[in-house]
Design an enzyme around this catalytic site. Sequence first.
Site, short mmCIF file in Angstrom:
data_model
loop_
_atom_site.label_atom_id
_atom_site.label_comp_id
_atom_site.label_asym_id
_atom_site.label_seq_id
_atom_site.Cartn_x
_atom_site.Cartn_y
_atom_site.Cartn_z
N HIS A 65 0.65 -1.18 0.10
CA HIS A 65 -0.07 0.09 -0.09
C HIS A 65 0.68 1.26 -0.02
CE1 HIS A 65 0.06 1.07 4.26
NE2 HIS A 65 0.32 -0.34 4.78
N ASP A 183 6.10 2.43 6.33
CA ASP A 183 4.99 1.42 6.27
C ASP A 183 3.98 2.17 5.21
OD1 ASP A 183 2.71 0.43 6.50
OD2 ASP A 183 2.05 1.34 8.53
N GLU A 217 -5.07 1.22 2.50
CA GLU A 217 -4.93 0.49 3.50
C GLU A 217 -5.08 0.76 5.05
OE1 GLU A 217 -2.91 -2.25 6.35
OE2 GLU A 217 -2.39 -0.10 5.85
N GLU A 218 -4.57 2.02 5.15
CA GLU A 218 -4.69 2.63 6.37
C GLU A 218 -5.90 3.02 7.12
OE1 GLU A 218 -2.13 2.87 8.41
OE2 GLU A 218 -0.46 2.60 7.05
N ASP A 238 3.79 -6.11 3.62
CA ASP A 238 3.71 -4.93 4.33
C ASP A 238 4.50 -5.24 5.65
OD1 ASP A 238 2.76 -2.77 5.56
OD2 ASP A 238 0.62 -3.18 5.27
N HIS A 318 4.51 3.33 12.86
CA HIS A 318 3.64 4.43 12.86
C HIS A 318 4.13 5.47 13.89
CE1 HIS A 318 -0.47 2.75 11.36
NE2 HIS A 318 0.78 2.52 10.55
ZN LIG Z 1 1.02 -0.85 6.48
#
Ligand SMILES: [Zn+2]
Length: 341
Positions: A65, A183, A217-218, A238, A318
Amino acid sequence: MEYITKNLEELLKIPSPTGNTEKAVLFVEEKFKKLGIVTKRTTKGALIATIEGKNKDKEVTLSGHVDTLGAMVKEIKGNGRLKITQLGGYVWNTVEGEHVTIETLGGKTYTGTIMTTKASSHVHGEGTKTVERNADNMEIRIDEKVSSKEDILNLGINVGDFVYLDPRVVVTESGFIKSRHLDDKAGVISLLGIAKHLVDNNIKPNYTTNFFISNYEEVGHGAAATIPEKTFEFIAIDMAAPGEGQTSDEFSVTICAKDSSGPYDYELRKRLIGLAQEENLNYKIDIYPYYGSDGSAALRAGHDFKVGLIGPGVDASHSFERTHIEAIENTIKLGIAYLTK
Ligand SMILES: [Zn+2]
């Protein structure tokens, strides 16, 4: 690996918070096209690049993603500061002090900084330390001469404008890559690496292979729709989550056994582990306690195929993310082995 590092660096610098990913998708689309791979877009804006396999009746799909965390203007305050709402899930502390760019509907950009409403220790004393980091107590200070709501509106800034977090891209001599948005741009670049290897070496994968670059995706529905119909196996690439109690690290590819959405396909997991062993890859098997992937999204949406999840270990996910080029290399090698062995 130079191709990987160079393109990853470039991709990381293209803002693509979930909901505003077009520029990054275009970049990836260009890269696939340059490799001579056929691509198409879904209505939702995702990208599918397809390489024909020896078997054309059944297909496999690998996803990554391109959407990342970010923010959006929630409210223009009377003092000329901006309240924001999060895009994707993260802890407010991780964006405190971050430099941002605000893009207006008209395409104008302004810079600013995310701070607490009690940022000066000379003014707020103890409050600087104790103020809770939450949506109400965080704001953007724009780098313009503004002191009222009207001043902000006059700049063309409005509620709903996207806020890009500084990607903070650093590639070290020791092979580490630091950036907010590894990410899943490290995953997307792995997909490009796999595709490039197949093309450069004129290798046909066992099955027709789709590279699905998802863009939501998030927020949980990236791969919920438009997965090519003949897909019988779906591998989400991922990031893996190293940390306390985890086996993952920044140098290996992790094969995920289970995350918050439940276990990944057992048979597929065993095959991936077997391939990693055969290829002498640095690999780990891990469980992610707070995690869901595009694979989970696809299953929840009702797709009937086997789903696996692999990816490079990304430390402090994150947050202030970091990985090592070796983790991406191991991920690419496992992807190639999966498609060709
Ligand atoms: Zn991810």
